[in-house]
Design a protein around this motif. Structure first.
Motif, PDB file in Angstrom:
ATOM      1  N   GLU A  94       0.839  -1.191   0.000  1.00  0.00           N
ATOM      2  CA  GLU A  94       0.000   0.000   0.000  1.00  0.00           C
ATOM      3  C   GLU A  94       0.882   1.252   0.000  1.00  0.00           C
ATOM      4  O   GLU A  94       1.817   1.357   0.788  1.00  0.00           O
ATOM      5  CB  GLU A  94      -0.891   0.017   1.254  1.00  0.00           C
ATOM      6  CG  GLU A  94      -1.657  -1.264   1.507  1.00  0.00           C
ATOM      7  CD  GLU A  94      -2.922  -1.365   0.664  1.00  0.00           C
ATOM      8  OE1 GLU A  94      -3.321  -0.340   0.087  1.00  0.00           O
ATOM      9  OE2 GLU A  94      -3.494  -2.464   0.604  1.00  0.00           O
ATOM     10  N   SER A  95       0.610   2.175  -0.903  1.00  0.00           N
ATOM     11  CA  SER A  95       1.439   3.376  -0.990  1.00  0.00           C
ATOM     12  C   SER A  95       1.030   4.396   0.072  1.00  0.00           C
ATOM     13  O   SER A  95      -0.137   4.461   0.464  1.00  0.00           O
ATOM     14  CB  SER A  95       1.310   4.008  -2.380  1.00  0.00           C
ATOM     15  OG  SER A  95      -0.034   4.349  -2.656  1.00  0.00           O
ATOM     16  N   PRO A  96       1.976   5.187   0.560  1.00  0.00           N
ATOM     17  CA  PRO A  96       1.660   6.224   1.550  1.00  0.00           C
ATOM     18  C   PRO A  96       0.598   7.187   1.018  1.00  0.00           C
ATOM     19  O   PRO A  96       0.624   7.571  -0.154  1.00  0.00           O
ATOM     20  CB  PRO A  96       2.996   6.932   1.750  1.00  0.00           C
ATOM     21  CG  PRO A  96       4.021   5.911   1.405  1.00  0.00           C
ATOM     22  CD  PRO A  96       3.419   5.125   0.274  1.00  0.00           C
ATOM     23  N   GLU A 143       6.515   3.744   7.182  1.00  0.00           N
ATOM     24  CA  GLU A 143       7.144   3.250   8.400  1.00  0.00           C
ATOM     25  C   GLU A 143       6.166   2.560   9.344  1.00  0.00           C
ATOM     26  O   GLU A 143       6.491   1.535   9.955  1.00  0.00           O
ATOM     27  CB  GLU A 143       7.822   4.405   9.140  1.00  0.00           C
ATOM     28  CG  GLU A 143       8.581   3.967  10.373  1.00  0.00           C
ATOM     29  CD  GLU A 143       9.276   5.124  11.079  1.00  0.00           C
ATOM     30  OE1 GLU A 143       9.959   4.873  12.082  1.00  0.00           O
ATOM     31  OE2 GLU A 143       9.121   6.280  10.622  1.00  0.00           O
ATOM     32  N   PHE A 144       4.943   3.093   9.457  1.00  0.00           N
ATOM     33  CA  PHE A 144       4.006   2.591  10.470  1.00  0.00           C
ATOM     34  C   PHE A 144       2.768   1.907   9.894  1.00  0.00           C
ATOM     35  O   PHE A 144       1.912   1.446  10.647  1.00  0.00           O
ATOM     36  CB  PHE A 144       3.568   3.743  11.374  1.00  0.00           C
ATOM     37  CG  PHE A 144       4.694   4.397  12.112  1.00  0.00           C
ATOM     38  CD1 PHE A 144       5.422   3.698  13.064  1.00  0.00           C
ATOM     39  CD2 PHE A 144       5.067   5.696  11.831  1.00  0.00           C
ATOM     40  CE1 PHE A 144       6.476   4.289  13.743  1.00  0.00           C
ATOM     41  CE2 PHE A 144       6.122   6.301  12.494  1.00  0.00           C
ATOM     42  CZ  PHE A 144       6.825   5.598  13.454  1.00  0.00           C
ATOM     43  N   GLY A 145       2.643   1.808   8.574  1.00  0.00           N
ATOM     44  CA  GLY A 145       1.471   1.183   7.989  1.00  0.00           C
ATOM     45  C   GLY A 145       0.260   2.088   8.075  1.00  0.00           C
ATOM     46  O   GLY A 145       0.382   3.322   8.096  1.00  0.00           O
ATOM     47  N   ARG A 146      -0.926   1.497   8.150  1.00  0.00           N
ATOM     48  CA  ARG A 146      -2.137   2.310   8.236  1.00  0.00           C
ATOM     49  C   ARG A 146      -2.241   2.974   9.608  1.00  0.00           C
ATOM     50  O   ARG A 146      -1.901   2.375  10.635  1.00  0.00           O
ATOM     51  CB  ARG A 146      -3.385   1.464   7.977  1.00  0.00           C
ATOM     52  CG  ARG A 146      -4.627   2.335   7.878  1.00  0.00           C
ATOM     53  CD  ARG A 146      -5.768   1.690   7.178  1.00  0.00           C
ATOM     54  NE  ARG A 146      -6.880   2.624   7.062  1.00  0.00           N
ATOM     55  CZ  ARG A 146      -8.086   2.303   6.636  1.00  0.00           C
ATOM     56  NH1 ARG A 146      -8.343   1.052   6.257  1.00  0.00           N
ATOM     57  NH2 ARG A 146      -9.038   3.203   6.554  1.00  0.00           N
ATOM     58  N   LYS A 147      -2.738   4.176   9.604  1.00  0.00           N
ATOM     59  CA  LYS A 147      -2.733   5.009  10.806  1.00  0.00           C
ATOM     60  C   LYS A 147      -3.510   4.389  11.969  1.00  0.00           C
ATOM     61  O   LYS A 147      -4.628   3.916  11.807  1.00  0.00           O
ATOM     62  CB  LYS A 147      -3.331   6.375  10.490  1.00  0.00           C
ATOM     63  CG  LYS A 147      -3.366   7.325  11.681  1.00  0.00           C
ATOM     64  CD  LYS A 147      -4.018   8.647  11.311  1.00  0.00           C
ATOM     65  CE  LYS A 147      -4.122   9.564  12.514  1.00  0.00           C
ATOM     66  NZ  LYS A 147      -4.798  10.844  12.179  1.00  0.00           N
ATOM     67  N   CYS A 182       1.950  -0.363  21.563  1.00  0.00           N
ATOM     68  CA  CYS A 182       1.635   0.265  20.277  1.00  0.00           C
ATOM     69  C   CYS A 182       1.265  -0.846  19.296  1.00  0.00           C
ATOM     70  O   CYS A 182       1.876  -1.924  19.316  1.00  0.00           O
ATOM     71  CB  CYS A 182       2.835   1.033  19.731  1.00  0.00           C
ATOM     72  SG  CYS A 182       3.159   2.601  20.566  1.00  0.00           S
ATOM     73  N   VAL A 183       0.261  -0.594  18.471  1.00  0.00           N
ATOM     74  CA  VAL A 183      -0.189  -1.576  17.480  1.00  0.00           C
ATOM     75  C   VAL A 183       0.005  -0.993  16.086  1.00  0.00           C
ATOM     76  O   VAL A 183      -0.330   0.178  15.840  1.00  0.00           O
ATOM     77  CB  VAL A 183      -1.677  -1.942  17.694  1.00  0.00           C
ATOM     78  CG1 VAL A 183      -2.119  -2.972  16.656  1.00  0.00           C
ATOM     79  CG2 VAL A 183      -1.896  -2.472  19.111  1.00  0.00           C
ATOM     80  N   TYR A 184       0.541  -1.800  15.175  1.00  0.00           N
ATOM     81  CA  TYR A 184       0.813  -1.337  13.814  1.00  0.00           C
ATOM     82  C   TYR A 184       0.068  -2.208  12.802  1.00  0.00           C
ATOM     83  O   TYR A 184       0.126  -3.439  12.862  1.00  0.00           O
ATOM     84  CB  TYR A 184       2.310  -1.362  13.532  1.00  0.00           C
ATOM     85  CG  TYR A 184       3.101  -0.528  14.506  1.00  0.00           C
ATOM     86  CD1 TYR A 184       3.116   0.860  14.421  1.00  0.00           C
ATOM     87  CD2 TYR A 184       3.811  -1.135  15.548  1.00  0.00           C
ATOM     88  CE1 TYR A 184       3.820   1.625  15.329  1.00  0.00           C
ATOM     89  CE2 TYR A 184       4.518  -0.373  16.462  1.00  0.00           C
ATOM     90  CZ  TYR A 184       4.522   1.010  16.346  1.00  0.00           C
ATOM     91  OH  TYR A 184       5.214   1.764  17.258  1.00  0.00           O
ATOM     92  N   ASN A 185      -0.618  -1.551  11.887  1.00  0.00           N
ATOM     93  CA  ASN A 185      -1.426  -2.235  10.881  1.00  0.00           C
ATOM     94  C   ASN A 185      -0.647  -2.348   9.575  1.00  0.00           C
ATOM     95  O   ASN A 185      -0.520  -1.376   8.826  1.00  0.00           O
ATOM     96  CB  ASN A 185      -2.724  -1.462  10.654  1.00  0.00           C
ATOM     97  CG  ASN A 185      -3.658  -2.152   9.656  1.00  0.00           C
ATOM     98  OD1 ASN A 185      -3.275  -3.109   8.987  1.00  0.00           O
ATOM     99  ND2 ASN A 185      -4.886  -1.658   9.561  1.00  0.00           N
ATOM    100  N   PHE A 186      -0.129  -3.540   9.297  1.00  0.00           N
ATOM    101  CA  PHE A 186       0.586  -3.791   8.058  1.00  0.00           C
ATOM    102  C   PHE A 186      -0.172  -4.777   7.165  1.00  0.00           C
ATOM    103  O   PHE A 186       0.433  -5.588   6.464  1.00  0.00           O
ATOM    104  CB  PHE A 186       2.007  -4.291   8.341  1.00  0.00           C
ATOM    105  CG  PHE A 186       2.951  -3.181   8.752  1.00  0.00           C
ATOM    106  CD1 PHE A 186       3.452  -2.304   7.811  1.00  0.00           C
ATOM    107  CD2 PHE A 186       3.290  -3.006  10.082  1.00  0.00           C
ATOM    108  CE1 PHE A 186       4.290  -1.268   8.178  1.00  0.00           C
ATOM    109  CE2 PHE A 186       4.139  -1.978  10.469  1.00  0.00           C
ATOM    110  CZ  PHE A 186       4.646  -1.105   9.514  1.00  0.00           C
ATOM    111  N   GLY A 187      -1.502  -4.692   7.198  1.00  0.00           N
ATOM    112  CA  GLY A 187      -2.300  -5.439   6.240  1.00  0.00           C
ATOM    113  C   GLY A 187      -2.141  -4.817   4.864  1.00  0.00           C
ATOM    114  O   GLY A 187      -1.857  -3.622   4.740  1.00  0.00           O
TER     115      GLY A 187
END
Length: 381
Positions: free
Chosen positions: A82-84, A95-99, A146-151
């Protein structure tokens, strides 16, 4: 003879000029047409808007940010990501995936991997599974996470492992952190990604002599012309697809023989890495569309809508076909060694849990997040 050659040259020149003009016209008109088309477009039904807790204007904005105004970038090894982007409801950083509104300081990190259902197609940043997981952690006094969404769109277990490995190699993890994988819908054995065919064709010129590169780049150039793209879309309206050999993301019309084997091996690969790196690793088998939860339930009961557009269920014939495919896939994958089956997460929800043919509504995402919390709670500190 001279007259004939002159006429032929004139015809060829006129044809080329006309071809160029047609492409220019399409370039100028197509964006205007799309703006007009989506001006009063209603992508979601009233029931879905209710689940999204949005009015028609806001839900249209969400739809545009999810499906129209967003793109993919090349990703080393994984082929795409997924592009920024920055929007009202969909925000992504490399860096952090989806907000997710994480605390400014956290001693533990939870990385969540998966496909478009994990990313959260058709829902806002704060309505995704990882976002609800953070809220659940905070409600239970686990405020140091902290949770990071990298789907990612069309991601399956192989690509998830690659993204996970890249995070390991770039020192994103500390001992005691969590890696959560939400799989199922996109599993289809050892298959191509959505970018494989194009990248394969694009790579060919790199290994050719300089004077032979045009043989490959010219084909790509022709296919990319607006008039060709426009023609392809017109043909698809009549169910004519000239690119039948191109792999389709998430296609499951044929259940591959290696479906279970590839999924189980990917689970073993990630589990081995987690054991070595002292990371808490969990692989979850997600709820499946048509198989789990309420699939397009209205206040009056079950209603199957025609067309199969985004925000609507497929027509009855396609629904029966989809149900058969997904049921077969689920019945195979539920036997996978090393996975935690959370497909029952949606069982106690009375309302609509699917906001289109394969993506959860916010209440579905919240229920899945709460179930994941229960499964990992004993490892939290």
């Amino acid at each position: 003879m001279k007259k004939f050659l002159s006429n032929t040259t004139t015809v060829i020149a006129s044809t080329i000029i006309l071809f160029i003009l047609v492409n220019i016209i399409i370039i100028l008109i197509w964006p205007v047409y799309l703006d007009f088309k989506f001006k009063d477009y209603r992508p979601y039904s009233a029931e879905i808007n209710e689940q999204l807790r949005m009015n028609e204007k806001d839900s249209l904005q969400l739809y545009l940010e999810t499906w129209i105004d967003r793109s993919f970038n090349y990703s080393q090894f994984a082929e795409h990501e997924e592009s920024p982007t920055k929007g009202k409801y969909v925000n992504i950083s490399k860096e952090f995936g989806r907000k997710i509104d994480n605390p400014t300081d956290c001693s533990r990190k939870i990385f969540v991997y998966g496909g478009s259902t994990t990313f959260g197609y058709n829902v806002a940043d704060y309505q995704t599974i990882p976002a609800y997981l953070l809220k659940t952690l905070e409600k239970n006094n686990f405020t140091n996470y902290c949770v990071y969404n990298f789907g990612g769109g069309s991601y399956f277990s192989t690509q998830e492992n690659i993204r996970f490995t890249k995070h390991i190699l770039t020192a994103r993890y500390n001992k005691g952190d969590f890696a959560l994988f939400i799989d199922g819908h996109n599993e289809s054995g050892f298959r191509k990604t959505r970018a494989t065919d194009f990248l394969k064709e694009s790579f060919k010129p790199a290994n050719e002599k300089f004077w032979n590169m045009y043989k490959y780049t010219f084909v790509i150039f022709i296919k990319s012309l607006p008039v060709i793209q426009f023609s392809n879309r017109l043909l698809k309206r009549f169910n004519i697809d000239l690119d039948k050999n191109v792999s389709r993301a998430g296609s499951i019309k044929l259940i591959p023989d290696d479906l279970l084997m590839v999924y189980e091996k990917n689970i073993k690969v990630r589990s081995s890495i987690c054991e070595t790196e002292k990371i808490n690793c969990f692989s979850f088998l997600q709820p499946f569309a048509t198989v789990h939860g309420n699939y397009f339930v209205t206040k009056d009961g079950i209603e199957i809508k025609n067309g199969g557009k985004l925000g609507e269920a497929p027509e009855i014939g396609r629904l029966n076909e989809l149900d058969k495919e997904l049921s077969e896939k689920y019945n195979i994958l539920k036997n996978a060694e090393g996975t935690i089956n959370i497909s029952s997460s949606l069982d106690n929800i009375n309302g609509l849990t699917w906001c289109d043919g394969s993506h959860y509504c916010p209440n579905g995402n919240e229920a899945i997040a709460k179930r994941i919390f229960k499964e990992i709670k004993s490892k939290l500190d």
